[in-house]
Scaffold this motif. Structure first.
Motif, mmCIF file in Angstrom:
data_model
loop_
_atom_site.group_PDB
_atom_site.id
_atom_site.type_symbol
_atom_site.label_atom_id
_atom_site.label_comp_id
_atom_site.label_asym_id
_atom_site.label_seq_id
_atom_site.Cartn_x
_atom_site.Cartn_y
_atom_site.Cartn_z
ATOM 1 N N PRO A 82 0.818 -1.207 0.000
ATOM 2 C CA PRO A 82 0.000 0.000 0.000
ATOM 3 C C PRO A 82 0.858 1.266 0.000
ATOM 4 N N VAL A 83 0.247 2.381 -0.354
ATOM 5 C CA VAL A 83 0.920 3.670 -0.394
ATOM 6 C C VAL A 83 0.468 4.479 0.808
ATOM 7 N N THR A 84 1.420 5.053 1.541
ATOM 8 C CA THR A 84 1.097 5.902 2.676
ATOM 9 C C THR A 84 1.264 7.354 2.267
ATOM 10 N N ARG A 85 0.215 8.132 2.465
ATOM 11 C CA ARG A 85 0.259 9.571 2.178
ATOM 12 C C ARG A 85 0.109 10.302 3.505
ATOM 13 N N ALA A 86 1.116 11.090 3.835
ATOM 14 C CA ALA A 86 1.098 11.821 5.091
ATOM 15 C C ALA A 86 1.372 13.295 4.824
ATOM 16 N N SER A 87 0.640 14.139 5.541
ATOM 17 C CA SER A 87 0.826 15.572 5.438
ATOM 18 C C SER A 87 0.354 16.195 6.745
ATOM 19 N N GLY A 88 1.282 16.799 7.451
ATOM 20 C CA GLY A 88 0.902 17.394 8.739
ATOM 21 C C GLY A 88 0.469 16.334 9.709
ATOM 22 N N ARG A 89 -0.775 16.442 10.167
ATOM 23 C CA ARG A 89 -1.289 15.470 11.136
ATOM 24 C C ARG A 89 -2.046 14.328 10.486
ATOM 25 N N SER A 90 -2.319 14.429 9.202
ATOM 26 C CA SER A 90 -3.092 13.365 8.549
ATOM 27 C C SER A 90 -2.163 12.303 7.971
ATOM 28 N N ARG A 91 -2.626 11.087 8.044
ATOM 29 C CA ARG A 91 -1.870 9.951 7.509
ATOM 30 C C ARG A 91 -2.882 8.950 6.979
ATOM 31 N N VAL A 93 -3.419 5.431 4.437
ATOM 32 C CA VAL A 93 -2.842 4.310 3.714
ATOM 33 C C VAL A 93 -3.834 3.931 2.631
ATOM 34 N N ARG A 94 -3.356 3.894 1.397
ATOM 35 C CA ARG A 94 -4.254 3.681 0.259
ATOM 36 C C ARG A 94 -3.757 2.566 -0.650
ATOM 37 N N PHE A 95 -4.656 2.193 -1.517
ATOM 38 C CA PHE A 95 -4.376 1.200 -2.558
ATOM 39 C C PHE A 95 -3.352 1.771 -3.553
ATOM 40 N N ARG A 96 -2.433 0.940 -4.005
ATOM 41 C CA ARG A 96 -1.421 1.375 -4.967
ATOM 42 C C ARG A 96 -1.958 1.178 -6.385
ATOM 43 N N TYR A 97 -2.208 2.304 -7.064
ATOM 44 C CA TYR A 97 -2.719 2.250 -8.433
ATOM 45 C C TYR A 97 -1.587 2.141 -9.454
ATOM 46 N N ALA A 98 -0.460 2.794 -9.196
ATOM 47 C CA ALA A 98 0.672 2.767 -10.121
ATOM 48 C C ALA A 98 1.430 1.471 -9.920
ATOM 49 N N ALA A 99 1.108 0.469 -10.723
ATOM 50 C CA ALA A 99 1.711 -0.852 -10.551
ATOM 51 C C ALA A 99 1.592 -1.640 -11.845
ATOM 52 N N ASN A 100 2.285 -2.753 -11.879
ATOM 53 C CA ASN A 100 2.169 -3.703 -12.975
ATOM 54 C C ASN A 100 0.892 -4.507 -12.730
ATOM 55 N N THR A 101 -0.176 -4.143 -13.425
ATOM 56 C CA THR A 101 -1.479 -4.763 -13.159
ATOM 57 C C THR A 101 -1.519 -6.236 -13.562
ATOM 58 N N ILE A 102 -0.756 -6.612 -14.563
ATOM 59 C CA ILE A 102 -0.724 -8.019 -14.969
ATOM 60 C C ILE A 102 -0.093 -8.863 -13.864
ATOM 61 N N LEU A 103 0.987 -8.346 -13.287
ATOM 62 C CA LEU A 103 1.646 -9.054 -12.191
ATOM 63 C C LEU A 103 0.732 -9.104 -10.963
ATOM 64 N N ARG A 104 0.023 -8.026 -10.683
ATOM 65 C CA ARG A 104 -0.895 -8.021 -9.539
ATOM 66 C C ARG A 104 -2.001 -9.051 -9.735
ATOM 67 N N GLU A 105 -2.580 -9.104 -10.934
ATOM 68 C CA GLU A 105 -3.637 -10.090 -11.209
ATOM 69 C C GLU A 105 -3.101 -11.512 -11.069
ATOM 70 N N ALA A 106 -1.893 -11.750 -11.574
ATOM 71 C CA ALA A 106 -1.296 -13.085 -11.463
ATOM 72 C C ALA A 106 -1.077 -13.455 -9.999
ATOM 73 N N ALA A 107 -0.589 -12.496 -9.210
ATOM 74 C CA ALA A 107 -0.358 -12.762 -7.789
ATOM 75 C C ALA A 107 -1.669 -13.028 -7.059
ATOM 76 N N MET A 108 -2.709 -12.312 -7.442
ATOM 77 C CA MET A 108 -4.001 -12.523 -6.788
ATOM 78 C C MET A 108 -4.592 -13.883 -7.167
ATOM 79 N N TRP A 109 -4.437 -14.289 -8.435
ATOM 80 C CA TRP A 109 -4.893 -15.631 -8.829
ATOM 81 C C TRP A 109 -4.106 -16.700 -8.083
ATOM 82 N N TRP A 110 -2.816 -16.462 -7.935
ATOM 83 C CA TRP A 110 -1.978 -17.399 -7.202
ATOM 84 C C TRP A 110 -2.473 -17.528 -5.760
#
Length: 176
Positions: A82-91, A93-110
């Motif tokens: 996951p991606v952590t975005r922090a600024s000041g007092r807010s923090r 954790v979000r889903f990582r959109y910038a990724a190799n989607t084919i590899l992510r799908e393969a890992a999820m099927w695995w």
């Protein structure tokens, strides 16, 4: 009308036979290409990884071991970290959109397939869903990231998967 529908059904049956034979040839070509790869035995040793998924994982990760010096680099490439975005007092954790989607799908099927063959994987998934309250796909990504860490370790040491060596996986099974 009956003669026309009969002719149409026979034509579709011939097309289906042709497609099935072409799919079989394609599967044979994938198996032949995977058999020639030096890391094929490592990837194929994991539970839940068949010949097509082996080919996808080998193609997307590649052979260069310096490309992913740590498991964290591989998880970031696959979009499983996951991606952590922090600024000041807010923090957040979000889903990582910038990724190799084919590899992510393969890992999820695995990860999905591994739950049928590895008891610790199913226990880890159930723990994430039931105890930690994670949504289905978040729990599946968590399991996929565990498998990718194990795969990275096997890849770096150049050894096939051995469930007896991965004691943290067995510990997850016994604590559930």
């Amino acid at each position: 009308t009956v003669a026309g529908k009969s002719y149409s059904a026979q034509a579709f049956a011939r097309l289906l036979q042709l497609l099935n034979s072409q799919l079989a040839e394609y599967d044979d070509a994938i198996a032949a290409a995977v058999a020639e790869h030096p890391d094929a035995a490592i990837v194929a040793s994991f539970p839940g990884v068949g010949p097509v998924l082996t080919g996808v994982l080998l193609a997307e990760i590649g052979e260069d071991r310096t490309r992913f010096p740590t498991p964290a680099a591989l998880l970031a490439e696959a979009g499983l970290a996951p991606v952590t975005r922090a600024s000041g007092r807010s923090r957040k954790v979000r889903f990582r959109y910038a990724a190799n989607t084919i590899l992510r799908e393969a890992a999820m099927w695995w990860a999905y397939n591994s739950m049928k063959e590895a008891p610790w994987a199913k226990a880890a998934f159930r723990d994430a869903r039931d105890r930690r309250g994670q949504h289905y796909h978040r729990a599946l990504r968590g399991l996929a990231s565990r498998w990718m860490r194990v795969r990275c370790t096997c890849w770096i040491t150049n050894s096939p998967y051995d469930p007896e060596r991965h004691t943290t996986a067995q510990a997850a099974l016994t604590t559930s």
